[in-house]
Design a protein around this motif. Structure first.
Motif, PDB file in Angstrom:
ATOM      1  N   UNK A  47       0.837  -1.195   0.000  1.00 21.07           N
ATOM      2  CA  UNK A  47       0.000   0.000   0.000  1.00 21.07           C
ATOM      3  C   UNK A  47       0.869   1.242   0.000  1.00 21.07           C
ATOM      4  N   UNK A  48       0.478   2.241  -0.770  1.00 21.45           N
ATOM      5  CA  UNK A  48       1.284   3.456  -0.915  1.00 21.45           C
ATOM      6  C   UNK A  48       0.420   4.681  -0.640  1.00 21.45           C
ATOM      7  N   UNK A 114      -2.243  -1.095  -3.770  1.00 25.95           N
ATOM      8  CA  UNK A 114      -3.370  -0.212  -3.464  1.00 25.95           C
ATOM      9  C   UNK A 114      -2.858   1.147  -3.008  1.00 25.95           C
ATOM     10  N   UNK A 115      -3.671   2.174  -3.262  1.00 30.93           N
ATOM     11  CA  UNK A 115      -3.401   3.520  -2.779  1.00 30.93           C
ATOM     12  C   UNK A 115      -4.095   3.715  -1.435  1.00 30.93           C
ATOM     13  N   UNK A 162      -7.717   0.405  -3.121  1.00 34.83           N
ATOM     14  CA  UNK A 162      -7.615   1.650  -2.368  1.00 34.83           C
ATOM     15  C   UNK A 162      -8.124   1.442  -0.959  1.00 34.83           C
ATOM     16  N   UNK A 163      -7.722   2.325  -0.077  1.00 34.28           N
ATOM     17  CA  UNK A 163      -8.284   2.382   1.267  1.00 34.28           C
ATOM     18  C   UNK A 163      -8.223   3.819   1.744  1.00 34.28           C
ATOM     19  N   UNK A 164      -8.820   4.078   2.897  1.00 35.80           N
ATOM     20  CA  UNK A 164      -8.929   5.443   3.420  1.00 35.80           C
ATOM     21  C   UNK A 164      -7.921   5.696   4.524  1.00 35.80           C
ATOM     22  N   UNK A 182     -20.119   2.360   2.862  1.00 33.73           N
ATOM     23  CA  UNK A 182     -20.581   1.651   1.675  1.00 33.73           C
ATOM     24  C   UNK A 182     -19.441   1.319   0.731  1.00 33.73           C
ATOM     25  N   UNK A 183     -18.517   2.268   0.537  1.00 37.38           N
ATOM     26  CA  UNK A 183     -17.359   2.035  -0.333  1.00 37.38           C
ATOM     27  C   UNK A 183     -16.535   0.853   0.160  1.00 37.38           C
ATOM     28  N   UNK A 184     -16.479   0.668   1.460  1.00 36.88           N
ATOM     29  CA  UNK A 184     -15.707  -0.424   2.050  1.00 36.88           C
ATOM     30  C   UNK A 184     -16.208  -1.798   1.622  1.00 36.88           C
ATOM     31  N   UNK A 185     -17.432  -1.879   1.128  1.00 33.33           N
ATOM     32  CA  UNK A 185     -17.977  -3.156   0.692  1.00 33.33           C
ATOM     33  C   UNK A 185     -17.488  -3.560  -0.702  1.00 33.33           C
ATOM     34  N   UNK A 186     -16.902  -2.623  -1.433  1.00 27.17           N
ATOM     35  CA  UNK A 186     -16.441  -2.917  -2.783  1.00 27.17           C
ATOM     36  C   UNK A 186     -15.267  -3.886  -2.753  1.00 27.17           C
ATOM     37  N   UNK A 187     -15.168  -4.724  -3.777  1.00 23.61           N
ATOM     38  CA  UNK A 187     -14.065  -5.693  -3.827  1.00 23.61           C
ATOM     39  C   UNK A 187     -12.717  -5.011  -3.967  1.00 23.61           C
ATOM     40  N   UNK A 188     -12.689  -3.789  -4.508  1.00 25.68           N
ATOM     41  CA  UNK A 188     -11.427  -3.077  -4.696  1.00 25.68           C
ATOM     42  C   UNK A 188     -10.927  -2.434  -3.412  1.00 25.68           C
TER      43      UNK A 188
END
Length: 387
Positions: A47-48, A114-115, A162-164, A182-188
């Motif tokens: 992760x970067x 991932x970013x 990606x993550x936050x 909700x975004x956290x549920x995405x496979x990405x």
């Protein structure tokens, strides 16, 4: 930049035999291989940090960034997409999805998995801030949300996750945290043991994370895996409460050589691991904020002193070799299959992988290639020893 280990579905055999189990095969989760004698593996997730300020000079943040990087002496760290308008003047264009996807491809080719985006809330621009300097900048904070929004629109998100990173000296509205749940549920979205990864940096984070967890329960999202970023100093035992792991955002350290910089990376990973929580091993691509010393920003400041030059490819390999050795010697201290890196695009602070402007005006991919070489070593794809 602005400034319970339910995870432990793994076991140790002897001193350094690590088993990564309980991770399913989606692109953003570690696989189920057993690694013997080393923690390096093809399943290591890199992760970067991404603090994207590629907005025009006419904007608040773009104005400061283009002034800092404008002088010709900083051209080697000027991003490839910048428009050079004179010897000491640049601008950043407003980029389309197609143009941002080119940057995502560069990251994929550089070995980034991932970013970790600084996840600012455009809806918080009118919310109160306790810190006056932060409040002045927060009125324009929506400028820094563009990159992650483009990322989420792109099909390339399935190749580059990606993550936050919640920068909690800034306020967050309920709407933003509800959307993030909700975004956290995405496979990405990056997950650790099935739990969405969220990092917290600066400020008071507990109340923000508690609200986020509430929205996750409301939306049926697994409880976030919370990482507290501690750049310096040993975390206090009370800080471990409610935290799943520690890591860092930047390599802000008083040193003047690259060797000292990587010394600090190892020493601080060790310090963070002494509080009874695992760490996501931290790595850096540099630290030298002189562009902001020459052209100050209102939200932070830096000491006027010598800083390390940007690490060469061979020096990055030395750092990677030292990190791998530390991970091998401390497997019980590490979140398996993860590392965090400073940074993709902290050009002003001296940490970047993103391509830059070459002396001939073309795209310079040197940093991408050097970083990919280090990643391949860390993932066991090469046997380079570092020089």
């Amino acid at each position: 930049m602005y400034l319970s280990i339910g995870l432990r579905q793994w076991f140790l055999v002897g001193a350094v035999t690590l088993s990564l189990v309980g991770f399913s095969g989606s692109p953003n989760q570690a696989g189920g291989n057993v690694i013997t004698g080393t923690v390096t593996c093809a399943n290591l997730r890199v992760g970067v940090i991404n603090w994207d300020c590629s907005v025009p000079a006419s904007t608040f943040f773009g104005g400061f960034a283009t002034r800092a990087l404008g002088p010709a002496k900083y051209r080697s760290r000027t991003p490839y997409y910048a428009q050079v308008l004179g010897a000491d003047r640049i601008d950043f264009p407003s980029r389309s999805l197609t143009e941002y996807e080119q940057e995502m491809r560069y990251a994929i080719d550089a070995g980034v998995d991932y970013f970790a985006y600084c996840w600012y809330d455009p809806g918080s621009e009118k919310l109160p801030c306790a810190n006056a300097a932060v409040a002045a900048a927060n009125r324009h904070i929506g400028e820094l949300a563009r990159a992650r929004q483009l990322h989420l629109q792109s099909p390339l998100r399935d190749q580059l996750g990606l993550c936050a990173v919640l920068v909690t000296c800034h306020p967050y509205s309920d709407a933003c945290l509800h959307e993030l749940a909700g975004t956290m549920q995405l496979s990405c979205y990056e997950k650790i043991g099935g739990r969405p990864l969220v990092a917290c940096f600066m400020g008071t984070w507990r109340e923000t994370v508690a609200r986020l967890k509430g929205f996750c329960r409301e939306r049926g999202t697994p409880e976030p895996f919370v990482v507290l970023m501690k750049d310096s100093g040993r975390p206090k035992p009370m800080e471990a409460e409610g935290v799943d792991a520690f890591s860092a955002y930047s390599s802000n350290v008083s040193c003047s050589t690259v060797e000292e910089l990587f010394d600090s990376v190892i020493n601080r990973n060790t310090t963070r691991a002494r509080v009874g929580r695992p760490v996501i091993p931290f790595f850096t691509t540099g630290w030298n904020p002189w562009p902001r010393i020459d052209n100050p920003v209102p939200w932070t400041s830096y000491a006027k002193r010598p800083y390390p030059s940007a690490p060469t490819g061979d020096e990055l390999m030395v750092g990677a070799r030292r990190l791998r050795q530390w991970m091998n010697e401390n497997p019980g201290s590490c979140v398996p299959g993860q590392m965090l890196v400073f940074a993709w695009n902290e050009f002003e602070e001296g940490g970047w992988i993103c391509p830059t402007k070459g002396a001939d005006g073309d795209v310079d991919l040197t940093r991408c290639r050097d970083f990919r070489r280090a990643v391949d070593f860390l993932k066991g794809r090469s046997n380079e020893r570092g020089m």
